[in-house]
Design a protein around this motif. Structure first.
Motif, mmCIF file in Angstrom:
data_model
loop_
_atom_site.group_PDB
_atom_site.id
_atom_site.type_symbol
_atom_site.label_atom_id
_atom_site.label_comp_id
_atom_site.label_asym_id
_atom_site.label_seq_id
_atom_site.Cartn_x
_atom_site.Cartn_y
_atom_site.Cartn_z
ATOM 1 N N ALA A 1 0.834 -1.211 0.000
ATOM 2 C CA ALA A 1 0.000 0.000 0.000
ATOM 3 C C ALA A 1 0.868 1.259 0.000
ATOM 4 N N LEU A 2 1.948 1.246 0.761
ATOM 5 C CA LEU A 2 2.856 2.399 0.787
ATOM 6 C C LEU A 2 3.509 2.620 -0.572
ATOM 7 N N ARG A 3 3.905 1.533 -1.238
ATOM 8 C CA ARG A 3 4.507 1.646 -2.565
ATOM 9 C C ARG A 3 3.521 2.293 -3.540
ATOM 10 N N GLY A 4 2.278 1.865 -3.498
ATOM 11 C CA GLY A 4 1.256 2.463 -4.362
ATOM 12 C C GLY A 4 1.067 3.947 -4.076
ATOM 13 N N HIS A 5 1.086 4.294 -2.802
ATOM 14 C CA HIS A 5 0.947 5.701 -2.403
ATOM 15 C C HIS A 5 2.121 6.531 -2.939
ATOM 16 N N CYS A 6 3.333 5.991 -2.803
ATOM 17 C CA CYS A 6 4.513 6.707 -3.301
ATOM 18 C C CYS A 6 4.459 6.881 -4.812
ATOM 19 N N GLU A 7 4.056 5.837 -5.520
ATOM 20 C CA GLU A 7 3.940 5.937 -6.975
ATOM 21 C C GLU A 7 2.917 6.992 -7.375
ATOM 22 N N ALA A 8 1.790 7.045 -6.669
ATOM 23 C CA ALA A 8 0.762 8.043 -6.970
ATOM 24 C C ALA A 8 1.279 9.453 -6.701
ATOM 25 N N ARG A 9 2.008 9.624 -5.599
ATOM 26 C CA ARG A 9 2.578 10.943 -5.288
ATOM 27 C C ARG A 9 3.575 11.380 -6.358
ATOM 28 N N LEU A 10 4.411 10.451 -6.823
ATOM 29 C CA LEU A 10 5.377 10.770 -7.870
ATOM 30 C C LEU A 10 4.677 11.122 -9.180
ATOM 31 N N ALA A 11 3.638 10.375 -9.533
ATOM 32 C CA ALA A 11 2.894 10.657 -10.764
ATOM 33 C C ALA A 11 2.241 12.034 -10.694
ATOM 34 N N ALA A 12 1.709 12.379 -9.533
ATOM 35 C CA ALA A 12 1.084 13.694 -9.369
ATOM 36 C C ALA A 12 2.123 14.804 -9.491
ATOM 37 N N ALA A 13 3.296 14.582 -8.912
ATOM 38 C CA ALA A 13 4.361 15.590 -9.008
ATOM 39 C C ALA A 13 4.822 15.739 -10.453
ATOM 40 N N GLN A 14 4.952 14.627 -11.149
ATOM 41 C CA GLN A 14 5.388 14.671 -12.548
ATOM 42 C C GLN A 14 4.373 15.424 -13.403
ATOM 43 N N ALA A 15 3.089 15.224 -13.131
ATOM 44 C CA ALA A 15 2.049 15.900 -13.900
ATOM 45 C C ALA A 15 2.081 17.413 -13.679
ATOM 46 N N ARG A 16 2.579 17.846 -12.521
ATOM 47 C CA ARG A 16 2.633 19.274 -12.229
ATOM 48 C C ARG A 16 3.830 19.971 -12.846
ATOM 49 N N ILE A 17 4.829 19.203 -13.227
ATOM 50 C CA ILE A 17 6.033 19.803 -13.822
ATOM 51 C C ILE A 17 5.703 20.275 -15.231
ATOM 52 N N GLU A 18 6.114 21.450 -15.540
ATOM 53 C CA GLU A 18 5.890 21.988 -16.883
ATOM 54 C C GLU A 18 7.218 22.371 -17.517
ATOM 55 N N GLN A 19 7.262 22.242 -18.798
ATOM 56 C CA GLN A 19 8.448 22.669 -19.532
ATOM 57 C C GLN A 19 8.166 24.052 -20.127
ATOM 58 N N VAL A 20 9.109 24.921 -20.007
ATOM 59 C CA VAL A 20 8.978 26.254 -20.584
ATOM 60 C C VAL A 20 9.382 26.173 -22.049
ATOM 61 N N SER A 21 8.500 26.635 -22.931
ATOM 62 C CA SER A 21 8.851 26.656 -24.353
ATOM 63 C C SER A 21 9.363 28.051 -24.703
ATOM 64 N N LEU A 22 10.383 28.075 -25.535
ATOM 65 C CA LEU A 22 11.006 29.345 -25.911
ATOM 66 C C LEU A 22 10.574 29.747 -27.314
ATOM 67 N N GLY A 23 10.389 31.027 -27.488
ATOM 68 C CA GLY A 23 10.051 31.564 -28.797
ATOM 69 C C GLY A 23 11.285 31.688 -29.662
ATOM 70 N N VAL A 24 11.116 32.153 -30.906
ATOM 71 C CA VAL A 24 12.226 32.294 -31.833
ATOM 72 C C VAL A 24 13.287 33.258 -31.320
ATOM 73 N N ASP A 25 12.861 34.202 -30.503
ATOM 74 C CA ASP A 25 13.810 35.165 -29.960
ATOM 75 C C ASP A 25 14.520 34.643 -28.706
ATOM 76 N N GLY A 26 14.215 33.413 -28.292
ATOM 77 C CA GLY A 26 14.862 32.820 -27.125
ATOM 78 C C GLY A 26 14.211 33.175 -25.809
ATOM 79 N N ARG A 27 13.123 33.908 -25.874
ATOM 80 C CA ARG A 27 12.421 34.301 -24.652
ATOM 81 C C ARG A 27 11.311 33.304 -24.355
ATOM 82 N N PRO A 28 10.938 33.141 -23.087
ATOM 83 C CA PRO A 28 9.855 32.224 -22.744
ATOM 84 C C PRO A 28 8.562 32.599 -23.466
ATOM 85 N N ALA A 29 7.940 31.602 -24.108
ATOM 86 C CA ALA A 29 6.732 31.854 -24.871
ATOM 87 C C ALA A 29 5.511 31.155 -24.274
#
Length: 91
Positions: free
Chosen positions: A55-83
């Protein structure tokens, strides 16, 4: 003495696991693994510890999946600035 509850203590079920932080759940899971590996627990307690660990392993996996879903990648425009941002794993 540790500040985590005893893994096999009665009254500690799914609701208690759900309230644990990732770090607390991992710490308890590591304690369970050490106890099981030691071979110093009865068969009955081994089964109880295994079930709690599962049960603890399942809880840890769910917490990691939730954290991963919250991570976002910043995309850069042609000028190199965050878009903007895109969800983790998408380009």
């Amino acid at each position: 003495m540790t500040d985590t509850p005893e893994p096999a203590r009665e009254g500690f079920g799914a609701a208690d696991i759900a309230s644990l932080s990732f770090e607390a759940a991992m710490g308890e899971l590591e304690t369970i693994v050490r106890r099981l590996e030691s071979g110093d627990v009865s068969l009955e307690e081994s089964v109880t510890l295994y079930e709690r660990g599962h049960a603890l392993r399942g809880h840890c996996e769910a917490r990691l999946a939730a954290a991963q879903a919250r991570i976002e990648q910043v995309s850069l425009g042609v000028d190199g600035r965050p878009a903007g941002t895109t969800p983790f794993g998408e380009s």
